[in-house]
Design a protein around this motif. Structure first.
Motif, PDB file in Angstrom:
ATOM      1  N   GLY A 143       0.828  -1.196   0.000  1.00 14.10           N
ATOM      2  CA  GLY A 143       0.000   0.000   0.000  1.00 14.10           C
ATOM      3  C   GLY A 143       0.863   1.247   0.000  1.00 14.10           C
ATOM      4  O   GLY A 143       2.088   1.189   0.148  1.00 14.10           O
ATOM      5  N   ARG A 144       0.205   2.416  -0.138  1.00 16.17           N
ATOM      6  CA  ARG A 144       0.910   3.694  -0.245  1.00 16.17           C
ATOM      7  C   ARG A 144       0.131   4.748   0.521  1.00 16.17           C
ATOM      8  O   ARG A 144      -1.100   4.865   0.385  1.00 16.17           O
ATOM      9  CB  ARG A 144       1.042   4.090  -1.715  1.00 16.17           C
ATOM     10  N   SER A 145       0.829   5.536   1.322  1.00  9.94           N
ATOM     11  CA  SER A 145       0.170   6.624   2.044  1.00  9.94           C
ATOM     12  C   SER A 145      -0.152   7.757   1.077  1.00  9.94           C
ATOM     13  O   SER A 145       0.639   8.071   0.181  1.00  9.94           O
ATOM     14  CB  SER A 145       1.066   7.141   3.176  1.00  9.94           C
ATOM     15  N   ILE A 146      -1.334   8.364   1.247  1.00  2.64           N
ATOM     16  CA  ILE A 146      -1.769   9.419   0.332  1.00  2.64           C
ATOM     17  C   ILE A 146      -2.327  10.601   1.122  1.00  2.64           C
ATOM     18  O   ILE A 146      -3.030  10.424   2.108  1.00  2.64           O
ATOM     19  CB  ILE A 146      -2.828   8.911  -0.680  1.00  2.64           C
ATOM     20  N   GLN A 147      -1.986  11.805   0.674  1.00  2.00           N
ATOM     21  CA  GLN A 147      -2.520  13.033   1.254  1.00  2.00           C
ATOM     22  C   GLN A 147      -3.806  13.377   0.510  1.00  2.00           C
ATOM     23  O   GLN A 147      -3.812  14.175  -0.418  1.00  2.00           O
ATOM     24  CB  GLN A 147      -1.503  14.170   1.145  1.00  2.00           C
ATOM     25  N   ASP A 148      -4.885  12.752   0.932  1.00  2.00           N
ATOM     26  CA  ASP A 148      -6.194  12.962   0.309  1.00  2.00           C
ATOM     27  C   ASP A 148      -7.092  13.593   1.370  1.00  2.00           C
ATOM     28  O   ASP A 148      -7.561  12.914   2.278  1.00  2.00           O
ATOM     29  CB  ASP A 148      -6.760  11.620  -0.168  1.00  2.00           C
ATOM     30  N   ARG A 149      -7.317  14.899   1.260  1.00  2.33           N
ATOM     31  CA  ARG A 149      -8.039  15.629   2.304  1.00  2.33           C
ATOM     32  C   ARG A 149      -9.425  15.055   2.540  1.00  2.33           C
ATOM     33  O   ARG A 149      -9.880  14.964   3.690  1.00  2.33           O
ATOM     34  CB  ARG A 149      -8.124  17.104   1.911  1.00  2.33           C
ATOM     35  N   GLU A 150     -10.109  14.628   1.479  1.00  3.36           N
ATOM     36  CA  GLU A 150     -11.456  14.080   1.646  1.00  3.36           C
ATOM     37  C   GLU A 150     -11.426  12.803   2.480  1.00  3.36           C
ATOM     38  O   GLU A 150     -12.251  12.609   3.383  1.00  3.36           O
ATOM     39  CB  GLU A 150     -12.091  13.805   0.280  1.00  3.36           C
ATOM     40  N   LEU A 151     -10.466  11.926   2.198  1.00  2.00           N
ATOM     41  CA  LEU A 151     -10.362  10.679   2.947  1.00  2.00           C
ATOM     42  C   LEU A 151      -9.912  10.934   4.386  1.00  2.00           C
ATOM     43  O   LEU A 151     -10.364  10.265   5.319  1.00  2.00           O
ATOM     44  CB  LEU A 151      -9.389   9.720   2.253  1.00  2.00           C
TER      45      LEU A 151
END
Length: 334
Positions: free
Chosen positions: A214-222
């Protein structure tokens, strides 16, 4: 140093070791003396099985013996029991939500009903006798109380649905398949269920119900969604929120596990500092939220490791590196 008791230590060497690096004195407990995490803790203890009346008293003895200030369950198996046993384990802080939260999230159909009741999107779900004619296939037959993706069957049509409902040996419910991409959000909340951080990650590959890539993501909605779900549910400590992003933009929640997720190393590497936050709670501190403070683009790929033990006739101990290796004779030698 704060002493931390890990129950059902099992294979969670990653979590036990992370708390050790954060400054904790670690105490591993398990019913299986071959549980690898036991041998990576500062102290280890064999305890009765969870369904044994002596389980909680054995943990209480460890709390007193090691002056434990924090109890952290590492699987779903004893969460509800520990949540009901906070008095017996005092003065240690038991890092689990309230008993009713554990019970609701532990029953996946009850969890679905809770999500819908509290305005959180969740895939359409029914009890077996209530599946409507307009249900969108394929449908999933899912165990109500389980873990590790066990007893999940994919039905392509009504005939297969009827077959799997007859075939499955466990109490189940039926859920529509999501159409979008799946994400996991590793959250951590304080004792008032205030979310301190939420770290989304992609699900590149899973095996046996656990993410292995997996990969960490800067997704404000999530990030905001994970925090909202955690606070609505009433999480205390760690939890893993699983959801999908559907073509219509909705984020239906499929699962909330009130424990550290199987992919714990990923949010840890991304800067979650979740062990430090847990230790701060055990010290009576009130850390401030740091929502969204983590590093994007951390990629995790998990692999098998091993621990070799020497049986000296009375006990097991980790294989001593100074011993000649291999100990066994070469083929053809005495």
């Amino acid at each position: 140093m704060t002493a931390v008791l890990f129950t059902c230590a099992g294979q969670r060497v990653d979590i036990v070791s992370a708390f050790g690096r954060a400054g904790a004195t670690t105490v591993g407990a398990d019913a299986d003396r071959l549980a690898p995490a036991l041998y990576h803790a500062d102290h280890m203890a064999l305890v009765p099985r969870i369904d044994d009346d002596g389980y909680v008293p054995a943990l209480a003895d460890l709390v007193r013996e090691h002056d434990v200030r924090l109890v952290v369950p590492l699987t779903d198996l004893d969460q509800a029991l520990l949540a009901r046993s906070t008095r017996e384990l005092a003065p240690a802080l038991v890092l689990v939500p309230a008993p009713e939260v554990c019970a609701t999230m532990g029953d996946k159909y009850r969890a679905h009903a809770f999500f819908v009741e509290h305005g959180l999107d969740s895939p359409r779900s029914w009890l077996p006798a209530d599946v409507p004619d307009d249900a969108r296939y394929p449908l999933l037959v899912k165990v109500r109380e389980g873990f590790g993706s066990r007893h999940i069957h994919r039905a392509r049509d009504p005939e297969e649905l009827a077959f799997f409902l007859r075939y499955t040996p466990v109490d189940s419910f039926v859920q529509e398949c999501c159409l979008g991409e799946e994400f996991s959000i590793d959250v951590f909340c304080d004792l008032d269920s205030r979310c301190l951080n939420a770290i989304p990650r992609t699900m590149i590959q899973s095996k046996g119900g656990e993410s292995i890539k997996g990969r960490s993501i800067q997704d404000r909605e999530l990030i905001e969604h994970g925090a909202r779900v955690a606070e609505t549910v009433g999480i205390v400590g760690p939890a893993n929120v699983q959801c999908f992003r559907e073509p219509d933009g909705s984020l239906p929640v499929t699962d909330v596990n009130p424990r550290f997720g199987g992919a714990f190393p990923l949010p840890l590497a991304a800067g979650s500092r979740y062990p430090e936050l847990a230790l701060a709670l055990a010290r009576g501190e009130r850390p401030e939220p740091r929502i969204g403070e983590f590093r994007e683009g951390i990629v995790m790929t998990r692999f098998f490791s091993d621990l070799c033990l020497v049986d000296d006739g009375t006990d097991l101990r980790p294989f001593a590196e100074e011993l000649p290796h291999p100990l066994a004779a070469e083929p053809g030698e005495v």
